[in-house]
Design an enzyme around this catalytic site. Structure first.
Site, mmCIF file in Angstrom:
data_model
loop_
_atom_site.group_PDB
_atom_site.id
_atom_site.type_symbol
_atom_site.label_atom_id
_atom_site.label_comp_id
_atom_site.label_asym_id
_atom_site.label_seq_id
_atom_site.Cartn_x
_atom_site.Cartn_y
_atom_site.Cartn_z
ATOM 1 N N SER A 1 134.816 -86.127 50.469
ATOM 2 C CA SER A 1 135.866 -87.031 49.988
ATOM 3 C C SER A 1 136.033 -87.024 48.469
ATOM 4 O O SER A 1 136.246 -88.074 47.848
ATOM 5 C CB SER A 1 135.611 -88.470 50.495
ATOM 6 O OG SER A 1 135.659 -88.505 51.904
ATOM 7 N N GLU B 1 126.431 -82.191 50.949
ATOM 8 C CA GLU B 1 127.577 -82.844 51.573
ATOM 9 C C GLU B 1 127.087 -83.818 52.639
ATOM 10 O O GLU B 1 126.855 -83.409 53.790
ATOM 11 C CB GLU B 1 128.485 -81.809 52.246
ATOM 12 C CG GLU B 1 129.103 -80.790 51.318
ATOM 13 C CD GLU B 1 130.387 -80.218 51.896
ATOM 14 O OE1 GLU B 1 131.403 -80.321 51.224
ATOM 15 O OE2 GLU B 1 130.370 -79.699 53.026
ATOM 16 N N TRP C 1 139.213 -74.648 52.584
ATOM 17 C CA TRP C 1 140.457 -74.947 53.300
ATOM 18 C C TRP C 1 140.249 -75.146 54.801
ATOM 19 O O TRP C 1 141.189 -75.470 55.518
ATOM 20 C CB TRP C 1 141.488 -73.826 53.052
ATOM 21 C CG TRP C 1 142.104 -73.884 51.697
ATOM 22 C CD1 TRP C 1 142.027 -74.908 50.785
ATOM 23 C CD2 TRP C 1 142.938 -72.877 51.092
ATOM 24 N NE1 TRP C 1 142.750 -74.603 49.661
ATOM 25 C CE2 TRP C 1 143.319 -73.365 49.814
ATOM 26 C CE3 TRP C 1 143.394 -71.625 51.492
ATOM 27 C CZ2 TRP C 1 144.142 -72.628 48.956
ATOM 28 C CZ3 TRP C 1 144.209 -70.880 50.639
ATOM 29 C CH2 TRP C 1 144.576 -71.383 49.385
ATOM 30 N N LYS C 2 139.045 -74.916 55.271
ATOM 31 C CA LYS C 2 138.754 -75.086 56.707
ATOM 32 C C LYS C 2 139.829 -74.361 57.529
ATOM 33 O O LYS C 2 140.296 -73.304 57.106
ATOM 34 C CB LYS C 2 138.632 -76.578 57.041
ATOM 35 C CG LYS C 2 137.641 -77.273 56.090
ATOM 36 C CD LYS C 2 137.290 -78.668 56.478
ATOM 37 C CE LYS C 2 136.310 -79.246 55.456
ATOM 38 N NZ LYS C 2 135.833 -80.577 55.792
ATOM 39 N N GLY D 1 135.576 -86.017 54.872
ATOM 40 C CA GLY D 1 136.856 -86.321 55.513
ATOM 41 C C GLY D 1 137.019 -87.786 55.868
ATOM 42 O O GLY D 1 137.901 -88.150 56.645
ATOM 43 N N GLY E 1 137.299 -80.410 50.323
ATOM 44 C CA GLY E 1 138.059 -80.138 51.540
ATOM 45 C C GLY E 1 139.511 -80.540 51.374
ATOM 46 O O GLY E 1 140.294 -79.870 50.691
ATOM 47 N N GLY E 2 139.884 -81.672 51.964
ATOM 48 C CA GLY E 2 141.279 -82.115 52.023
ATOM 49 C C GLY E 2 142.035 -82.053 50.706
ATOM 50 O O GLY E 2 143.182 -81.596 50.660
ATOM 51 N N GLU F 1 130.210 -78.959 59.778
ATOM 52 C CA GLU F 1 131.079 -78.754 60.948
ATOM 53 C C GLU F 1 130.571 -77.592 61.790
ATOM 54 O O GLU F 1 130.638 -77.607 63.008
ATOM 55 C CB GLU F 1 132.524 -78.520 60.478
ATOM 56 C CG GLU F 1 133.152 -79.829 59.999
ATOM 57 C CD GLU F 1 134.166 -79.677 58.881
ATOM 58 O OE1 GLU F 1 134.690 -78.568 58.667
ATOM 59 O OE2 GLU F 1 134.418 -80.694 58.204
ATOM 60 N N HIS G 1 127.859 -75.158 56.862
ATOM 61 C CA HIS G 1 128.686 -76.364 56.734
ATOM 62 C C HIS G 1 128.391 -77.279 57.927
ATOM 63 O O HIS G 1 128.156 -76.802 59.034
ATOM 64 C CB HIS G 1 130.170 -75.985 56.696
ATOM 65 C CG HIS G 1 131.032 -77.142 56.295
ATOM 66 N ND1 HIS G 1 131.375 -78.135 57.179
ATOM 67 C CD2 HIS G 1 131.580 -77.479 55.103
ATOM 68 C CE1 HIS G 1 132.109 -79.024 56.525
ATOM 69 N NE2 HIS G 1 132.248 -78.652 55.279
HETATM 70 P P1 13P Z 1 136.619 -83.484 52.361
HETATM 71 O O1 13P Z 1 136.746 -83.209 50.891
HETATM 72 O O2 13P Z 1 137.911 -83.376 53.108
HETATM 73 O O3 13P Z 1 135.868 -84.765 52.624
HETATM 74 O O4 13P Z 1 135.711 -82.302 52.970
HETATM 75 C C1 13P Z 1 134.521 -82.011 52.346
HETATM 76 C C2 13P Z 1 134.021 -80.741 52.891
HETATM 77 O O5 13P Z 1 133.629 -80.667 54.036
HETATM 78 C C3 13P Z 1 134.054 -79.555 52.019
HETATM 79 O O6 13P Z 1 133.309 -78.534 52.569
#
Ligand code: 13P
Length: 242
Positions: A200, A160, A8-9, A166, A221-222, A93, A91
């Site tokens: 994604s 990833e 969920w970031k 994203g 993620g999203g 990020e 991750h």
């Molecule tokens: P998205 O699914 O939003 O591209 O993010 C992937 C992610 O970073 C999961 O850790």
């Protein structure tokens, strides 16, 4: 059994976490043959859990130190004491925005192991690295953080590609298999390794992506923020396992 993890970031307040849990609980009731984990922000590790064990909880990071004067840090032991089973480490990020490197991550891994948490260790190349044909070298360098980790311990590796996160541009099956196979070969001494794909993933592409035998689930993620779309992705992963 495949594993699907919701990352969920930095999204969802307490009331939003509680609403998701209420909604997802009845959906999870009807999903079988897939393991599910949810990674909320630190304050909600407890609130995001399921008393009936239909899913487990993951933290999104942990401190590199055991305890002490490290204002703002959250230790692996604290995370475990909230009932979490997993911790996401490395991750992209965190690597990019918070300058986490191979050494920091090997210390975080050690803390996770001491606390009994299973690491979901993320690796992946950037667009630039991919164009330069450096994907394998980048993955090897990132995997170096695992050098001191006991090979018999359970490990989840999330592949990833940074350019797929994203962006709405998921890696194609060949790209996923290429990265995942490289990781599996590099870590062939680990009997309890599962490789996930992240970047994604949506309800629309999950069926096609999970059909790749090289992966054992997703890090989402999203598309994990809504109970409905997360349920659909879990179902894709479940049907592939059956
Ligand atoms: P998205 O699914 O939003 O591209 O993010 C992937 C992610 O970073 C999961 O850790």
């Amino acid at each position: 059994m495949n594993l699907v993890v919701a990352n969920w970031k930095m999204h969802k307040t307490r009331s939003e976490v509680e609403a998701f849990v209420r909604d997802f609980a009845s959906r999870a009731e009807r999903i079988e043959n897939v393991e599910i984990a949810i990674a909320p922000a630190f304050p909600f590790l407890g609130a995001a859990g399921d008393a009936r064990g239909r899913w487990s909880v993951a933290a999104q990071d942990c401190g590199a130190e055991r305890a002490g004067a490290f204002t703002g840090e959250v230790s692996a032991e604290m995370i475990a004491s909230e009932g979490a089973r997993y911790v996401i480490l490395g991750h992209s990020e965190r690597r990019r925005l918070f300058r986490e490197n191979v050494e920091t991550l090997s210390r975080k891994l050690a803390r996770a192991r001491e606390a009994g948490l299973i690491p979901i260790f993320c690796v992946g190349e950037s667009e630039e690295e991919k164009s330069a044909g450096r994907t394998a070298a980048v993955l090897d360098e990132q995997i170096r953080s695992l050098d001191g980790d006991a090979p018999e311990a359970e490990l989840v590796l999330a592949y990833e590609p940074v350019w797929a996160i994203g962006t709405g541009r998921n890696a194609n099956p060949e790209e996923i298999c290429g990265g995942a196979r490289h990781i599996v070969e590099r870590l062939s001494n680990r009997p309890l390794l599962r490789v996930l794909y992240g970047g994604s993933v949506t309800p629309d592409n999950a069926d096609e992506l999970i059909a790749q035998r090289a992966i054992a689930g997703f890090l989402v993620g999203g598309a994990s923020l809504s109970p409905e779309s997360f349920e659909k992705i879990c179902r894709s992963a479940a049907s592939a396992a059956a």
